[in-house]
Design an enzyme around this catalytic site. Structure first.
Site, PDB file in Angstrom:
ATOM      1  N   CYS A  70       3.939  -9.743  -5.455  1.00  0.00           N
ATOM      2  CA  CYS A  70       2.817  -9.806  -6.393  1.00  0.00           C
ATOM      3  C   CYS A  70       3.218 -10.648  -7.610  1.00  0.00           C
ATOM      4  CB  CYS A  70       2.421  -8.413  -6.834  1.00  0.00           C
ATOM      5  SG  CYS A  70       2.045  -7.292  -5.457  1.00  0.00           S
ATOM      6  N   CYS A 203      -7.978   6.592  -8.011  1.00  0.00           N
ATOM      7  CA  CYS A 203      -7.742   5.861  -9.252  1.00  0.00           C
ATOM      8  C   CYS A 203      -7.440   4.422  -8.868  1.00  0.00           C
ATOM      9  CB  CYS A 203      -6.578   6.494 -10.012  1.00  0.00           C
ATOM     10  SG  CYS A 203      -6.046   5.575 -11.475  1.00  0.00           S
TER      11      CYS A 203
END
Length: 354
Positions: A70, A203
């Protein structure tokens, strides 16, 4: 005319109707005065959450050395960032860190570990860690963030006492490959759905400041809305040296506030959390952001330091807000009323709802 549109958006949000794409894009532009946009979105925040601010804290259980790439992350594969690198801390150590935050007012403890996803030994570690935290603080919410989930893992975490599972979508599906090549946008949505099906509170949020367009911001807001999370963290990029996004400082306080407003209109009765990067990007505008977000992280983040907890608590008080108590429900009752246990149709004497 501008106020007319803002009033329309507020009315739609109270009915849980999405802004149209053009309406959301208009909020991100300078068509409407910033304070008018904030004031309109703040009506939703006040109606659903009053003047309460929920405090959350992060406990980084395992730092660095992640096999994923990432581009925004200082723990990524090949990162040259000078961040802490360590293997799993013990359940007792995690409970001690969590306990300090709870004593300082944190209502939710977020247990995070770097990596693609947990193995079976990792789930066992989390079960032991949750138990250690709950022994001392039985009322605290425990949120877990371990990456991509496999079969049965969410169910084990729920059985161990976890309240929520975090897995952010981070950016729009159309540009996801630009920031990560080792997993996909679909992998992330799958994990959020697995958590929800297991009874964990979903979440999921995003990171901004990575070169996304206004359309990307609206796309990620709408993709998250489809997942119907209970909490939505809004992060602003911390451009660590040693990552592909180092030196990217494109956000302004106004841009951050407009993004938060767009998210409040998409998530009127959801916990919108002001997360990583708020101090360095919002700066003196942090108090204004509390009129949009009803939740913040207390203290430090995964690999960067936040402002001191005493300053966070003073910020909340100075802005006219109060810290949400452990016994106060965060989400409005209406969100829970959306789920009704079936009492008719097959297996009953009452006709089906068809």
């Amino acid at each position: 005319m501008g106020n007319d549109l803002l009033n329309v958006l507020v009315d739609k949000a109270f009915r849980r109707e999405l802004p149209t794409r053009s309406e959301a894009l208009e909020l991100l532009s300078d068509t409407h005065d910033l304070l008018e946009v904030v004031a309109a979105a703040a009506r939703l925040r006040r109606a659903h959450f009053g003047n309460r601010v929920k405090l959350n804290t992060i406990v980084n259980l395992k730092s660095g050395l992640c096999p994923e790439d990432c581009g925004y992350c200082s723990q990524r594969l090949g990162s040259a960032s000078d961040v802490l690198k360590y293997s799993w801390i013990t359940p007792a150590e995690a409970a001690e860190v969590a306990g300090q935050a709870v004593e300082a007012g944190a209502k939710r403890v977020c247990l995070v570990a770097s990596g693609r996803g947990p193995g079976e030994r990792d789930i066992t570690r989390l079960e032991q860690t949750i138990a250690a935290i709950k022994d001392d603080h039985p009322k605290v919410e425990v949120c877990v963030c371990l990456g991509l989930l496999g079969d049965g893992q969410a169910e084990r975490l729920a059985a161990a006492g976890a309240h929520a599972y975090n897995h952010n979508l981070n950016t729009s599906e159309s540009r996801y490959a630009d920031i990560c090549s080792t997993h996909t946008f679909a992998d992330r949505t799958d994990t959020v759905r697995r958590a929800g099906r297991a009874g964990l509170s979903p979440c999921s949020g995003a990171i901004f400041g990575m070169g996304e367009s206004d359309d990307d911001i609206v796309d990620i807001a709408r993709a998250l809305r489809e997942l119907d999370p209970d909490s939505v963290p809004v992060n602003f990029l911390i451009p660590f040296d040693g990552t592909p996004l180092e030196g990217r400082w494109e956000l302004t306080p106004e841009r951050c506030l407009r993004i938060l407003a767009v998210f409040r209109f998409h998530f009127p009765d959801v916990e919108v959390r002001l997360a990583g990067g708020r101090e360095i990007h919002l700066r003196a505008m942090q108090p204004l952001a509390l009129h949009l977000a009803n939740s913040i992280f207390l203290g430090d983040y995964l690999t960067s330091e936040g402002q001191p907890g005493v300053d966070d608590r003073q910020l909340i008080a100075d802005a006219g807000f109060v810290i949400e108590g452990a016994d106060e429900p965060t989400l409005p009752a209406a969100r829970h009323d959306l789920v009704t246990v079936r009492r008719r149709g097959a297996g009953t004497e009452l006709p089906a709802n068809a």
